[in-house]
Design an enzyme around this catalytic site. Structure first.
Site, PDB file in Angstrom:
ATOM      1  N   ALA A  11       0.915  -1.253  -0.043  1.00 19.13           N
ATOM      2  CA  ALA A  11       0.076   0.040   0.035  1.00 19.13           C
ATOM      3  C   ALA A  11       0.835   1.315   0.191  1.00 19.13           C
ATOM      4  CB  ALA A  11      -0.925  -0.139   1.063  1.00 19.13           C
ATOM      5  N   GLY A  12       1.857   1.317  -0.982  1.00 20.08           N
ATOM      6  CA  GLY A  12       2.696   2.505  -0.993  1.00 20.08           C
ATOM      7  C   GLY A  12       2.260   3.380  -2.011  1.00 20.08           C
ATOM      8  N   TYR A  13       2.945   4.259  -3.045  1.00 18.89           N
ATOM      9  CA  TYR A  13       2.255   4.798  -3.910  1.00 18.89           C
ATOM     10  C   TYR A  13       1.912   4.055  -5.112  1.00 18.89           C
ATOM     11  CZ  TYR A  13       5.024   8.398  -1.542  1.00 18.89           C
ATOM     12  OH  TYR A  13       5.514   9.329  -0.576  1.00 18.89           O
ATOM     13  N   GLU A 170      18.633  15.306   1.006  1.00 11.54           N
ATOM     14  CA  GLU A 170      17.439  15.610   1.602  1.00 11.54           C
ATOM     15  C   GLU A 170      17.526  15.523   2.866  1.00 11.54           C
ATOM     16  OE1 GLU A 170      13.681  14.267  -0.401  1.00 11.54           O
ATOM     17  OE2 GLU A 170      13.910  15.955  -1.511  1.00 11.54           O
ATOM     18  N   ALA A 318       8.737   7.893  -6.849  1.00 14.23           N
ATOM     19  CA  ALA A 318       7.120   7.851  -6.371  1.00 14.23           C
ATOM     20  C   ALA A 318       6.551   8.279  -7.483  1.00 14.23           C
ATOM     21  CB  ALA A 318       7.315   8.841  -5.450  1.00 14.23           C
ATOM     22  N   GLN A 319       7.191   9.464  -8.481  1.00 13.49           N
ATOM     23  CA  GLN A 319       6.454   9.866  -9.588  1.00 13.49           C
ATOM     24  C   GLN A 319       6.268   8.771 -10.403  1.00 13.49           C
ATOM     25  OE1 GLN A 319       7.541  13.617 -12.814  1.00 13.49           O
ATOM     26  NE2 GLN A 319       9.111  13.051 -11.253  1.00 13.49           N
ATOM     27  N   LYS A 379       8.229  22.109  -4.257  1.00  9.26           N
ATOM     28  CA  LYS A 379       8.446  20.911  -3.590  1.00  9.26           C
ATOM     29  C   LYS A 379       7.221  20.447  -2.480  1.00  9.26           C
ATOM     30  CE  LYS A 379      10.937  17.228  -1.953  1.00  9.26           C
ATOM     31  NZ  LYS A 379      10.263  15.950  -2.218  1.00  9.26           N
TER      32      LYS A 379
HETATM   33  P1  FAD Z   1       6.796   2.385  -1.376  1.00  8.14           P
HETATM   34  O1  FAD Z   1       5.773   3.551  -1.595  1.00  8.14           O
HETATM   35  O2  FAD Z   1       7.887   2.296  -0.791  1.00  8.14           O
HETATM   36  O3  FAD Z   1       5.602   1.254  -0.750  1.00  8.14           O
HETATM   37  C1  FAD Z   1       5.851  -0.149  -0.373  1.00  8.14           C
HETATM   38  C2  FAD Z   1       4.663  -0.758   0.322  1.00  8.14           C
HETATM   39  O4  FAD Z   1       5.012  -1.965   0.617  1.00  8.14           O
HETATM   40  C3  FAD Z   1       4.796   0.016   1.932  1.00  8.14           C
HETATM   41  O5  FAD Z   1       3.723   0.294   2.252  1.00  8.14           O
HETATM   42  C4  FAD Z   1       5.513  -1.306   2.666  1.00  8.14           C
HETATM   43  O6  FAD Z   1       5.060  -1.082   4.202  1.00  8.14           O
HETATM   44  C5  FAD Z   1       4.708  -2.450   1.760  1.00  8.14           C
HETATM   45  N1  FAD Z   1       5.678  -3.495   2.048  1.00  8.14           N
HETATM   46  C6  FAD Z   1       7.050  -3.884   1.773  1.00  8.14           C
HETATM   47  N2  FAD Z   1       7.059  -5.120   2.010  1.00  8.14           N
HETATM   48  C7  FAD Z   1       6.286  -5.889   2.316  1.00  8.14           C
HETATM   49  C8  FAD Z   1       5.914  -7.112   2.781  1.00  8.14           C
HETATM   50  N3  FAD Z   1       6.981  -8.140   2.430  1.00  8.14           N
HETATM   51  N4  FAD Z   1       4.510  -7.352   3.133  1.00  8.14           N
HETATM   52  C9  FAD Z   1       3.572  -6.415   3.086  1.00  8.14           C
HETATM   53  N5  FAD Z   1       3.915  -5.312   2.897  1.00  8.14           N
HETATM   54  C10 FAD Z   1       5.026  -4.849   2.327  1.00  8.14           C
HETATM   55  N6  FAD Z   1      10.771  10.009  -5.330  1.00  8.14           N
HETATM   56  C11 FAD Z   1      10.065  10.889  -5.907  1.00  8.14           C
HETATM   57  O7  FAD Z   1       9.301  10.911  -6.975  1.00  8.14           O
HETATM   58  N7  FAD Z   1      10.044  12.269  -5.653  1.00  8.14           N
HETATM   59  C12 FAD Z   1      10.587  12.433  -4.278  1.00  8.14           C
HETATM   60  O8  FAD Z   1      10.659  13.767  -3.796  1.00  8.14           O
HETATM   61  C13 FAD Z   1      11.231  11.467  -3.404  1.00  8.14           C
HETATM   62  N8  FAD Z   1      11.751  11.462  -2.230  1.00  8.14           N
HETATM   63  C14 FAD Z   1      12.168  10.448  -1.456  1.00  8.14           C
HETATM   64  C15 FAD Z   1      12.869  10.739  -0.394  1.00  8.14           C
HETATM   65  C16 FAD Z   1      13.130   9.742   0.552  1.00  8.14           C
HETATM   66  C17 FAD Z   1      13.765   9.967   1.860  1.00  8.14           C
HETATM   67  C18 FAD Z   1      13.260   8.354  -0.115  1.00  8.14           C
HETATM   68  C19 FAD Z   1      14.020   7.426   0.793  1.00  8.14           C
HETATM   69  C20 FAD Z   1      12.666   8.125  -1.421  1.00  8.14           C
HETATM   70  C21 FAD Z   1      12.399   9.207  -2.136  1.00  8.14           C
HETATM   71  N9  FAD Z   1      11.714   9.088  -3.261  1.00  8.14           N
HETATM   72  C22 FAD Z   1      11.098   9.823  -3.857  1.00  8.14           C
HETATM   73  C23 FAD Z   1      11.806   7.440  -3.984  1.00  8.14           C
HETATM   74  C24 FAD Z   1      10.260   7.008  -3.610  1.00  8.14           C
HETATM   75  O9  FAD Z   1       9.903   7.151  -2.282  1.00  8.14           O
HETATM   76  C25 FAD Z   1      10.004   5.573  -4.106  1.00  8.14           C
HETATM   77  O10 FAD Z   1      10.602   5.392  -5.565  1.00  8.14           O
HETATM   78  C26 FAD Z   1       8.510   5.174  -3.974  1.00  8.14           C
HETATM   79  O11 FAD Z   1       8.430   5.120  -2.534  1.00  8.14           O
HETATM   80  C27 FAD Z   1       8.496   3.697  -4.413  1.00  8.14           C
HETATM   81  O12 FAD Z   1       6.994   3.462  -4.355  1.00  8.14           O
HETATM   82  P2  FAD Z   1       6.443   1.938  -4.294  1.00  8.14           P
HETATM   83  O13 FAD Z   1       5.043   2.112  -4.503  1.00  8.14           O
HETATM   84  O14 FAD Z   1       7.325   1.226  -5.072  1.00  8.14           O
HETATM   85  O15 FAD Z   1       6.799   1.508  -3.122  1.00  8.14           O
HETATM   86  P1  NAD Z   2      20.982   6.868  -5.368  1.00 11.96           P
HETATM   87  O1  NAD Z   2      21.219   5.683  -5.662  1.00 11.96           O
HETATM   88  O2  NAD Z   2      20.006   7.768  -6.398  1.00 11.96           O
HETATM   89  O3  NAD Z   2      22.158   7.528  -4.614  1.00 11.96           O
HETATM   90  C1  NAD Z   2      23.070   7.102  -4.007  1.00 11.96           C
HETATM   91  C2  NAD Z   2      24.481   7.527  -3.672  1.00 11.96           C
HETATM   92  O4  NAD Z   2      25.358   6.994  -2.959  1.00 11.96           O
HETATM   93  C3  NAD Z   2      24.993   7.880  -5.055  1.00 11.96           C
HETATM   94  O5  NAD Z   2      25.528   9.208  -5.149  1.00 11.96           O
HETATM   95  C4  NAD Z   2      26.256   7.026  -4.922  1.00 11.96           C
HETATM   96  O6  NAD Z   2      27.340   7.271  -5.766  1.00 11.96           O
HETATM   97  C5  NAD Z   2      26.544   6.767  -3.462  1.00 11.96           C
HETATM   98  N1  NAD Z   2      27.319   5.820  -3.169  1.00 11.96           N
HETATM   99  C6  NAD Z   2      27.137   4.222  -3.484  1.00 11.96           C
HETATM  100  N2  NAD Z   2      28.017   3.555  -3.068  1.00 11.96           N
HETATM  101  C7  NAD Z   2      28.635   4.217  -2.045  1.00 11.96           C
HETATM  102  C8  NAD Z   2      29.808   3.919  -1.167  1.00 11.96           C
HETATM  103  N3  NAD Z   2      30.250   2.807  -0.986  1.00 11.96           N
HETATM  104  N4  NAD Z   2      30.333   5.070  -0.374  1.00 11.96           N
HETATM  105  C9  NAD Z   2      29.820   6.202  -0.558  1.00 11.96           C
HETATM  106  N5  NAD Z   2      28.794   6.673  -1.631  1.00 11.96           N
HETATM  107  C10 NAD Z   2      28.324   5.650  -2.324  1.00 11.96           C
HETATM  108  O7  NAD Z   2      19.873   6.722  -4.074  1.00 11.96           O
HETATM  109  P2  NAD Z   2      19.040   7.316  -3.230  1.00 11.96           P
HETATM  110  O8  NAD Z   2      19.515   8.915  -2.906  1.00 11.96           O
HETATM  111  O9  NAD Z   2      18.586   6.694  -2.036  1.00 11.96           O
HETATM  112  O10 NAD Z   2      17.900   7.428  -4.054  1.00 11.96           O
HETATM  113  C11 NAD Z   2      17.202   6.339  -4.509  1.00 11.96           C
HETATM  114  C12 NAD Z   2      16.070   6.792  -5.586  1.00 11.96           C
HETATM  115  O11 NAD Z   2      15.085   7.756  -4.749  1.00 11.96           O
HETATM  116  C13 NAD Z   2      16.394   7.459  -6.702  1.00 11.96           C
HETATM  117  O12 NAD Z   2      15.619   7.228  -7.817  1.00 11.96           O
HETATM  118  C14 NAD Z   2      16.045   8.936  -6.385  1.00 11.96           C
HETATM  119  O13 NAD Z   2      15.906   9.565  -7.656  1.00 11.96           O
HETATM  120  C15 NAD Z   2      14.819   8.821  -5.664  1.00 11.96           C
HETATM  121  N6  NAD Z   2      14.862   9.873  -4.665  1.00 11.96           N
HETATM  122  C16 NAD Z   2      14.239  11.150  -5.167  1.00 11.96           C
HETATM  123  C17 NAD Z   2      14.010  12.293  -4.631  1.00 11.96           C
HETATM  124  C18 NAD Z   2      13.592  13.598  -5.150  1.00 11.96           C
HETATM  125  O14 NAD Z   2      13.083  13.525  -6.228  1.00 11.96           O
HETATM  126  N7  NAD Z   2      13.594  14.632  -4.301  1.00 11.96           N
HETATM  127  C19 NAD Z   2      14.623  11.966  -3.028  1.00 11.96           C
HETATM  128  C20 NAD Z   2      15.132  11.092  -2.606  1.00 11.96           C
HETATM  129  C21 NAD Z   2      15.190   9.918  -3.315  1.00 11.96           C
END
Ligand code: FAD
Ligand code: NAD
Length: 405
Positions: A11-13, A170, A318-319, A379
């Protein structure tokens, strides 16, 4: 005739967009829709850096699954998925089993540690509500303990963030705002705190617009973040991290807190299931079905799609997950109604905005570069849009971000 059963895992995005679209498109007579999730709440993964730093309470980043699904049309099972058996068309849960006619796997991603020693044991990740609470409390504990100790260990106040990708940056943005508050709360001199960002690549936010990266680095450095770029983390220990120094040597950085934000992989459930995968992600067909699986769709961080223009995978976001959820729902309806060819999915990337705390950000939206309050406003609008797409205006009013300037 037996009604087809559609089971959505996660139940994620991606999962919630799929279910909310299916419940609108199908009547109760047309299908049984089942949603499985390990919690009875959804969390905004994209806000977890805030909850992890303690700048936003963890309850603000989650809402009840029940508040967005129609329980007269959707059966919700709160359970942990343990395995998928494609040959038997069933999913194994910790509470039993569930059979399916159509399956949507939307279980999200997991931290990728690349087998680096000690990370699983000694580093925190930013993965879900539980890890966010744990990391926030750990940092608080370090500050509280330092204030109490007679024999003060300054490294207790050192925080290392591994990875200067979007997650790392972030989180640093939030942390840089939170640390002065913690210092005030625990009567600690700010100069005792060290915040390191350790990045293997030769630049912060590899591949992102260099001018915007410069803005972000300057802002974070001004707030006390020290960048160590071109420095791969080689290991973690109870005392801190080991980083590469030159070609052959290593160096230790002592730290009370190590955060691993250096990459994600798909779900380990995918690997276990035997579905063809690369690092737990399924290279899906254009209609989002898994290869050789007529009835299994895979979306979000569990899926892998190549951007043919640059011959590299689309980043897991998430997008894209939400857009995939919309396509999958339409494709399942087509299959049920026998409406011909399935839709091909093409991501429509509108831009990327990276927050630098609550009050600043950088981004490129519709090819326009943004910084400062404009980017920060954008944002928050993006965060609110995700709420809107799943729960409509009432969810935006309940959970949205309105502290825009
Ligand atoms: P998720 O949204 O992660 O949901 C997965 C769901 O599955 C969760 O509810 C979890 O509890 C459930 N689940 C997992 N395993 C199990 C299991 N075994 N049994 C039952 N349920 C389970 N992307 C953007 O586009 N813009 C952003 O600004 C952005 N910011 C981010 C900031 C951070 C800090 C992080 C970590 C990521 C960010 N991302 C962003 C990336 C984005 O969050 C992920 O790509 C997105 O959440 C993936 O969506 P999803 O639907 O695949 O899974
Ligand atoms: P990422 O893979 O994008 O970045 C990981 C970073 O860790 C890279 O710069 C890589 O060079 C570095 N790295 C890898 N191994 C390393 C090591 N051994 N030592 C030091 N550095 C190392 O991962 P993320 O930042 O968690 O992002 C995951 C996904 O979520 C991406 O697709 C990203 O676009 C998305 N995301 C988007 C947003 C946003 O749009 N605002 C915010 C957070 C995450």
């Amino acid at each position: 005739m037996k009604k087809p059963k559609i089971v959505v895992l996660g139940a994620g995005y991606g999962g919630l967009v799929t279910v909310t679209r299916l419940q609108k498109a199908l009547s109760v007579d047309e299908a049984n829709i089942v949603l499985v999730n390990k919690n009875d709440y959804h969390y905004e993964t994209t806000w977890l850096h805030e909850a992890s730093a303690g700048t936003l309470h963890h309850d603000r980043v989650r809402y009840d699954v029940d508040s967005v699904i129609n329980r007269s049309k959707v059966e919700f099972i709160r359970a942990e998925v343990q395995d998928i058996k494609p040959d038997e068309k069933k999913v194994i849960l910790n509470t039993g089993e569930v059979e399916y006619d159509y399956l949507v796997v939307a279980l999200g991603g997991e931290a990728e540690t690349f087998g680096i020693e000690g990370l699983k044991e000694h580093a925190f990740t930013i993965s879900n509500v539980n890890t966010a609470r744990q990391l926030r409390d750990h940092i608080d504990y370090q500050f509280a303990t330092y204030a109490l100790e007679e024999d003060k260990k300054d490294e207790r106040l050192t925080i290392v963030v591994g990875g200067a990708g979007f997650t790392g940056i972030e989180f640093l943005g939030e942390l840089a705002n939170r640390v002065p508050e913690l210092c005030k709360e625990y009567d600690i001199d700010y100069s005792k705190v060290r915040i390191y960002c350790v990045e293997a690549a030769p630049m912060v936010l590899p591949g992102f617009d260099p001018e915007l990266v410069k803005y972000a680095v300057a802002l974070l450095e001004k707030k006390g973040v020290e960048f160590k770029i071109g420095t791969p983390i080689k290991g973690a220990t109870p005392e801190g991290i080991i980083v590469a120094k030159g070609e052959t040597e290593t160096e230790e950085i002592k730290a009370g807190t190590v955060v691993w934000a250096a990459g994600v992989r798909g779900s380990s459930i995918i690997e276990k299931s035997g579905i063809e995968n690369m690092r737990a992600r399924v290279k899906v067909n254009p209609d989002l079905r898994a290869p050789n699986q007529e009835d299994i769709f895979v979306i979000g961080d569990c899926s892998l799609m190549i951007n043919e223009e640059i011959n590299r995978p689309y980043p897991p976001t998430a997008q894209i997950s939400m857009q995939q959820g919309e396509t999958v729902a339409r494709n399942i309806v087509k299959l049920l109604k026998g409406e011909g060819d399935l839709e091909t999915f093409t991501p429509d990337i509108k831009g990327t905005v990276c927050s630098l705390g609550d009050d600043d950000a950088i981004g490129v939206v519709f090819d326009k570069k943004l910084t400062g309050t404009k980017a920060s406003f954008m944002k928050k609008m993006i965060d609110n849009r995700a709420l809107f797409m799943i729960g409509g205006p009432s969810l935006v009013l309940k959970k949205g971000k309105f502290n825009v300037l």
